[in-house]
Design a protein around this motif. Structure first.
Motif, PDB file in Angstrom:
ATOM      1  N   ASP A 114       0.858  -1.175   0.000  1.00 41.89           N
ATOM      2  CA  ASP A 114       0.000   0.000   0.000  1.00 41.89           C
ATOM      3  C   ASP A 114       0.900   1.233   0.000  1.00 41.89           C
ATOM      4  OD1 ASP A 114      -1.874   1.944   0.250  1.00 41.89           O
ATOM      5  OD2 ASP A 114      -2.635   1.321   2.207  1.00 41.89           O
ATOM      6  N   ASP A 115       0.989   1.870  -1.165  1.00 39.04           N
ATOM      7  CA  ASP A 115       1.864   3.033  -1.315  1.00 39.04           C
ATOM      8  C   ASP A 115       1.180   4.345  -0.946  1.00 39.04           C
ATOM      9  OD1 ASP A 115       4.016   1.583  -2.201  1.00 39.04           O
ATOM     10  OD2 ASP A 115       3.545   1.826  -4.331  1.00 39.04           O
ATOM     11  N   SER A 116      -0.069   4.293  -0.511  1.00 42.89           N
ATOM     12  CA  SER A 116      -0.852   5.530  -0.382  1.00 42.89           C
ATOM     13  C   SER A 116      -0.228   6.501   0.629  1.00 42.89           C
ATOM     14  CB  SER A 116      -2.294   5.212   0.012  1.00 42.89           C
ATOM     15  OG  SER A 116      -2.339   4.444   1.200  1.00 42.89           O
ATOM     16  N   TRP A 160       3.134  11.365   1.546  1.00 42.15           N
ATOM     17  CA  TRP A 160       4.286  12.020   2.173  1.00 42.15           C
ATOM     18  C   TRP A 160       5.215  12.616   1.118  1.00 42.15           C
ATOM     19  CZ3 TRP A 160       9.535   9.835   2.695  1.00 42.15           C
ATOM     20  CH2 TRP A 160      10.364  10.619   3.519  1.00 42.15           C
ATOM     21  N   LEU A 161       5.490  11.858   0.064  1.00 39.12           N
ATOM     22  CA  LEU A 161       6.369  12.351  -0.996  1.00 39.12           C
ATOM     23  C   LEU A 161       5.750  13.557  -1.707  1.00 39.12           C
ATOM     24  CD1 LEU A 161       7.572   8.970  -2.556  1.00 39.12           C
ATOM     25  CD2 LEU A 161       8.852  10.474  -1.029  1.00 39.12           C
ATOM     26  N   PRO A 170       7.178   9.610 -11.450  1.00 37.09           N
ATOM     27  CA  PRO A 170       7.864   9.923 -10.189  1.00 37.09           C
ATOM     28  C   PRO A 170       7.721   8.765  -9.204  1.00 37.09           C
ATOM     29  CG  PRO A 170       6.437  11.739 -10.886  1.00 37.09           C
ATOM     30  CD  PRO A 170       6.090  10.559 -11.745  1.00 37.09           C
ATOM     31  N   VAL A 171       8.841   8.353  -8.612  1.00 38.68           N
ATOM     32  CA  VAL A 171       8.795   7.218  -7.684  1.00 38.68           C
ATOM     33  C   VAL A 171       9.491   7.508  -6.365  1.00 38.68           C
ATOM     34  CG1 VAL A 171       8.571   5.449  -9.469  1.00 38.68           C
ATOM     35  CG2 VAL A 171      10.849   6.210  -8.775  1.00 38.68           C
ATOM     36  N   PRO A 222      12.295   6.117   0.457  1.00 37.65           N
ATOM     37  CA  PRO A 222      11.693   4.885  -0.076  1.00 37.65           C
ATOM     38  C   PRO A 222      10.930   5.197  -1.353  1.00 37.65           C
ATOM     39  CG  PRO A 222      11.294   5.094   2.287  1.00 37.65           C
ATOM     40  CD  PRO A 222      11.875   6.401   1.847  1.00 37.65           C
ATOM     41  N   ALA A 223      10.767   4.196  -2.197  1.00 36.53           N
ATOM     42  CA  ALA A 223      10.143   4.401  -3.508  1.00 36.53           C
ATOM     43  C   ALA A 223       8.759   3.780  -3.570  1.00 36.53           C
ATOM     44  CB  ALA A 223      11.019   3.804  -4.604  1.00 36.53           C
ATOM     45  N   VAL A 224       7.865   4.462  -4.251  1.00 38.11           N
ATOM     46  CA  VAL A 224       6.598   3.851  -4.643  1.00 38.11           C
ATOM     47  C   VAL A 224       6.838   3.106  -5.958  1.00 38.11           C
ATOM     48  CG1 VAL A 224       5.216   5.624  -3.498  1.00 38.11           C
ATOM     49  CG2 VAL A 224       5.853   5.922  -5.893  1.00 38.11           C
ATOM     50  N   ASN A 225       5.914   2.222  -6.286  1.00 45.58           N
ATOM     51  CA  ASN A 225       6.058   1.458  -7.536  1.00 45.58           C
ATOM     52  C   ASN A 225       7.449   0.819  -7.619  1.00 45.58           C
ATOM     53  OD1 ASN A 225       5.437   0.394 -10.017  1.00 45.58           O
ATOM     54  ND2 ASN A 225       5.454   2.343 -11.126  1.00 45.58           N
TER      55      ASN A 225
END
Length: 371
Positions: free
Chosen positions: A127-129, A134-135, A205-206, A234-237
């Motif tokens: 869950d990247d939400s 935050w990013l 964007p990650v 930390p990265a999403v995706n």
């Protein structure tokens, strides 16, 4: 540990000479992996190529090095390099050093070995939400470099003779006050921060690259040596390939790629060529240019451990197989005794700007950039 137990432990370690064992294992690591760690079979069969991680699963987060039969080494992306075979087996099989050593001795002696069963990674629903929120907040609260409040960032780049290139760069901003969380999880202070928006090969964007600086534009230094002034969020995706800061748009068919942000800005400043930093040797190797690019110049870091040259050569081989024209270019300045890690094109700019003339020869016949 009691003195008696310590004495027993030390005698045990003295009997297990890992240096001698590694010499005996040279040229036999792949066979040992197949015998002792079946989880590495895919990586052995696709030596040098990215495969699913044998511990955490995924799609392509792990690979054994091409010389793994000699060294036993490999890399788990976004974690660390595993330089030799004993460490590899300890990690993959979750073994102690003594267990690993004894199983390798058994393998070399032709005795029955304990083949560790393949671990089935637990399926993780990511869950990247919260991370994405935050990013987005960090990036949204940041200021363009031409804002009066971005003086520390301008001073930072001015010290490196890169202010002009930084001010024209896309995807660079300044945050007046970000928490610095150390490796132990404690907040060590709030600092102004240069932000670079990190994208994957698809341009999404990650992550955000952060350089923490003082009010006068100096890198924040921590005395413990564990905490660094440059950090990647930390990265999403996470499963997406490639990481780069797209500091300048690529409108034509020629572009450059480098490891560090300042290296990329130095080359762009001196040549007007768009150059994207990939931020590490590992991420350089997974880079792919936009589909309309036909020629890639790789600006290589001249490292003492040759890590920059190895990464650049790996990328060059991959891009060449895709039909691209690839050139590797190393800085011409020599390494000095004071250059503990090596030299790059940002050092070239400071010490001998005339060294950029070699790039001009490669760009002279490039296609005209179009709007």
């Amino acid at each position: 540990m009691s003195l008696e137990k310590f004495t027993v432990w030390r005698r045990t370690m003295e009997k297990r000479n890992s240096t001698a064992l590694k010499r005996r294992m040279e040229g036999r690591w792949l066979s040992a992996f197949l015998a002792l760690a079946p989880a590495l079979e895919t990586a052995v069969n696709k030596l040098g190529k990215n495969v699913p991680c044998p511990v955490d699963g995924g799609t392509d987060g792990f690979r054994l090095f091409r010389d793994a039969n000699t060294t036993g080494g490999g890399v788990k992306q976004a974690w660390r390099v595993i330089p030799e075979g004993i460490d590899m087996l300890m990690w993959v099989n979750d073994w102690s050093f003594t267990k690993t050593y004894d199983e390798l001795e058994a393998f070399l002696g032709g005795r029955i070995v304990d083949a560790k069963p393949i671990r089935t990674p637990k399926t993780q629903i990511q869950d990247d939400s919260k991370l994405r929120l935050w990013l987005n907040q960090i990036w949204g609260d940041a200021l363009p470099l031409n804002d009066l409040r971005s003086y520390p960032a301008r001073a930072y780049f001015e010290r490196r003779s890169l202010r002009t290139a930084a001010m024209l760069a896309d995807d660079l901003r300044f945050h007046p006050s970000l928490n610095y969380v150390g490796v132990d999880g404690q907040t060590l202070g709030q600092y102004g921060t240069i932000l670079g928006l990190v994208r994957n090969n698809a341009g999404e964007p990650v992550s955000i690259h952060r350089t923490f600086i003082t009010k006068s534009g100096l890198k924040v230094e921590f005395s413990d040596g564990k905490n660094k002034s440059r950090k990647l969020t930390p990265a999403v995706n996470k499963e997406s390939r490639g990481r780069q800061i797209r500091v300048n748009p690529v409108k034509g068919t020629v572009m450059g790629v480098a490891e560090g942000l300042e290296t990329a800005l130095a080359v762009t400043l001196m040549t007007q060529l768009p150059v994207w930093p990939t931020l590490s040797t590992t991420m350089m190797q997974s880079f792919l240019p936009p589909e309309w690019v036909e020629k890639v110049l790789i600006f290589v870091d001249k490292d003492r451990n040759q890590a920059g040259e190895v990464a650049a050569n790996t990328l060059a081989q991959k891009l060449s197989l895709l039909g691209l024209d690839v050139q590797l270019i190393l800085p011409s300045i020599p390494m000095l005794e004071s250059d503990s890690k090596g030299v790059d094109w940002a050092d070239q700019l400071k010490r001998d700007p005339s060294g950029f003339s070699q790039i001009g020869n490669l760009l002279r016949d490039r296609p005209r950039q179009t709007a």
